[in-house]
Design a protein around this motif. Structure first.
Motif, short mmCIF file in Angstrom:
data_model
loop_
_atom_site.label_atom_id
_atom_site.label_comp_id
_atom_site.label_asym_id
_atom_site.label_seq_id
_atom_site.Cartn_x
_atom_site.Cartn_y
_atom_site.Cartn_z
N GLY A 1 19.91 42.50 106.53
CA GLY A 1 21.12 42.48 107.34
C GLY A 1 22.16 41.54 106.77
O GLY A 1 23.33 41.89 106.62
N VAL A 2 21.72 40.31 106.42
CA VAL A 2 22.66 39.33 105.89
C VAL A 2 23.21 39.78 104.55
O VAL A 2 24.41 39.68 104.28
N LEU A 3 22.35 40.36 103.70
CA LEU A 3 22.82 40.83 102.39
C LEU A 3 23.78 41.99 102.53
O LEU A 3 24.75 42.11 101.78
N LEU A 4 23.57 42.88 103.52
CA LEU A 4 24.49 44.00 103.70
C LEU A 4 25.84 43.52 104.22
O LEU A 4 26.88 44.07 103.84
N ILE A 5 25.83 42.47 105.08
CA ILE A 5 27.12 41.92 105.52
C ILE A 5 27.87 41.35 104.32
O ILE A 5 29.08 41.55 104.16
N LEU A 6 27.16 40.65 103.42
CA LEU A 6 27.82 40.08 102.23
C LEU A 6 28.34 41.18 101.32
O LEU A 6 29.44 41.09 100.79
N ILE A 7 27.58 42.29 101.16
CA ILE A 7 28.04 43.37 100.29
C ILE A 7 29.28 44.02 100.86
O ILE A 7 30.21 44.39 100.14
N SER A 8 29.35 44.13 102.21
CA SER A 8 30.51 44.79 102.79
C SER A 8 31.75 43.94 102.65
O SER A 8 32.85 44.46 102.73
N LYS A 9 31.59 42.63 102.46
CA LYS A 9 32.77 41.79 102.28
C LYS A 9 33.13 41.56 100.83
O LYS A 9 34.19 41.06 100.54
N THR A 10 32.24 41.88 99.90
CA THR A 10 32.53 41.68 98.48
C THR A 10 32.42 43.05 97.81
O THR A 10 32.85 44.03 98.38
N GLU A 11 31.82 43.15 96.65
CA GLU A 11 31.83 44.43 95.95
C GLU A 11 30.45 45.08 96.00
O GLU A 11 29.43 44.43 96.21
N ARG A 12 30.44 46.40 95.78
CA ARG A 12 29.22 47.15 96.00
C ARG A 12 28.53 47.60 94.72
O ARG A 12 27.33 47.75 94.70
N TRP A 13 29.28 47.80 93.64
CA TRP A 13 28.68 48.36 92.43
C TRP A 13 28.51 47.28 91.39
O TRP A 13 29.37 46.44 91.22
N GLU A 14 27.41 47.37 90.65
CA GLU A 14 27.18 46.38 89.59
C GLU A 14 27.66 46.99 88.29
O GLU A 14 27.29 48.10 87.95
N ARG A 15 28.51 46.25 87.60
CA ARG A 15 29.05 46.82 86.37
C ARG A 15 28.08 46.63 85.22
O ARG A 15 27.17 45.82 85.29
N GLU A 16 28.29 47.35 84.13
CA GLU A 16 27.40 47.26 82.98
C GLU A 16 27.73 46.01 82.16
O GLU A 16 26.90 45.25 81.84
#
Lengths: 87, 135, 262
Positions: free
Chosen positions: A72-87
């Protein structure tokens, strides 16, 4: 019948092999939401391992913490920052 | 060793080997994956695998044909206490792992707060970009 | 993959292989446990033979966590408290706790089901926590189960709904401080009693010891409460549930820094 000591150990071996697969899928996944879901699946398998290893106190702590609160905490952080990891 | 003992030891070694594989994969991901949240996920997996390893050491195999029991007493008379001490698994690693789970949880919560502060400063969470932009 | 990554992987695997070969007989479980574990299993409920070392609780893990090794749990609680304070101090400036009009959230079906299951979550968590000296459970287990509830409400309704209902950060800090104060007071209860009486007692003492003959009550009207263990579980449940709620509310409501530096 495989009840008895060998049956319990066989179940433990199957559960831990599937958990290794889940950890590998979580590490190589680029989409971070899917990585969190794989990590929660691995935590669910670890809870089964704790109950098979006769530690119900640890299983009762691990289910709300690692399947509910940490994703839950990690999903809240992802929704406020970025979702995809670049290469 | 009879063949049944060989099979039991083999299955427990499979559990041990997969726990060690989890150690190696999660430690590799903490070092070499460039995104901050992926590092936090891998650190969570590493801590949980260490706790599972501690509980695995504290297990007790079956004595004869009697299955091992959880460390909770169910009947309160002297004979039950004697049999309980003969068959139950080790309660000390479970108490220590309880403490370790709480401390690991506190560290992960603090790292998530830190990740939010990092994003509001640098507008990215890729550690290579942050190393390039530092200062 | 680059050469460095391959080398690190190979070194890790070889080191773990060496550790298994050297320590195999200590790692694999066997049919006997260590003598220390046998002592704890004997002494966890034994008013028949070990009357001066027992903890009078049928659950071995709770007795070890709060009675035999109580100081470990004291420091674990303070580490958790420090991490929470550090997180709160980092985002203090960014908190915007005004109550907007809550008009969004998920659909009506999800909201109705959440309204039905919210009291059930609280009851299950309290039952796990308060029976911690009889069945597997305890303060931290029950507190974590109750702490799932604010997260569900934040996702289904909204964080502003939670603040509008009165569950602000300041109130949760008060609840957490009361829980920690209760834990500290229970730990020195027998010490204060012995200072009044003029005898000798230890901090974190639960039952009678060979040179300290004061003890907490073992049962109340026939129901086993095991002395200080029940009170520790109760206060720890409040402290843990309030602590997690603070973390969720602060993380959900932190807004971005304005462009005021560099």
């Amino acid at each position: 019948m495989l009840l008895g000591e060998t049956g319990v150990y066989l179940l433990m071996a199957v559960v831990s092999l599937i958990s290794t697969l889940a950890v590998y899928m979580a590490v190589r996944e680029r989409d971070l939401v899917k990585a969190v879901i794989y990590s929660a699946l691995q935590s669910g398998l670890y809870t089964t391992l704790y109950f098979l290893l006769l530690a119900p106190d640890i299983g009762l702590v691990y289910i709300p913490v690692a399947v509910g609160l940490i994703p839950g905490v990690l999903l809240i952080l992802i929704s406020k920052t970025e979702r995809w990891e670049r290469e | 060793m009879t063949s049944l003992e060989i099979i039991n030891t083999y299955l427990l070694s499979v559990v041990l080997a997969s726990l060690l594989a989890n150690f190696v994969i999660s430690l590799y991901a903490v070092f070499f994956k460039p995104h901050y949240i992926k590092k936090v996920i891998a650190l969570t997996i590493f801590g949980d695998t260490a706790n599972t390893f501690a509980i695995f050491i504290g297990y007790r195999r079956w004595v004869g044909q009697n299955p091992s029991r959880i460390p909770v007493l169910t009947y309160l008379n002297p004979e039950a206490v004697e049999e309980f001490a003969r068959l139950a698994v080790d309660p000390l690693p479970q108490a220590l792992v309880l403490t370790a789970i709480v401390i690991g949880l506190a560290v992960i919560l603090f790292l998530v707060f830190l990740g939010w502060i990092l994003y509001s400063h640098y507008k990215t969470l890729d550690m290579r970009e942050i190393r390039r932009l530092r200062g | 993959m680059r050469v460095v990554e391959v080398v690190v992987l190979v070194v890790l695997v070889l080191t773990l292989g060496l550790l298994i070969t050297v320590g195999f007989e200590y790692i694999m479980p066997s049919s006997v446990v260590r003598p220390l574990a046998e002592f704890y299993l004997y002494a966890t409920y034994n008013p028949y033979k070990l009357n001066e070392y027992t903890a009078m609780s049928p659950e071995a893990v709770t007795a070890i966590v709060w009675d035999f090794r109580g100081l470990d749990t004291l420091f674990e609680t303070s580490v958790f408290y420090l991490a929470l304070i550090a997180g709160l101090a980092l985002t203090r400036r960014l908190l915007s706790e005004h109550a907007e009009k809550p008009g969004y959230g998920l659909s009506l079906i999800v909201k109705t089901v959440t309204r039905i299951t919210a009291p059930m979550i609280i009851v299950v968590g309290a039952s796990i926590a308060l029976h911690g000296h009889l069945t597997p459970g305890g303060g931290f287990q029950g507190g974590s189960v109750i702490a799932v509830l604010p997260m569900v409400i934040i996702v289904v309704f909204s964080a502003s709904f939670l603040i509008m209902k009165g569950l602000t950060t300041s109130k949760m800090i008060v609840v957490r401080s009361l829980g920690l104060f209760g834990i500290g007071l229970t730990a020195i209860t027998l010490l204060l009693v012995s200072l009044v009486q003029g005898t000798h007692a230890y901090v974190f003492q639960n039952m009678i010891k060979p040179d300290a003959q004061v003890s907490m009550p073992v049962d109340i009207a026939g129901a086993l409460i095991s002395g200080t263990l029940w009170f520790f579980n109760l206060f720890e449940m409040f402290a843990v549930a309030a602590g997690f709620s603070i973390a969720f509310i602060v993380l959900m409501l932190a807004r971005t820094l304005q462009t005021e530096e560099r």
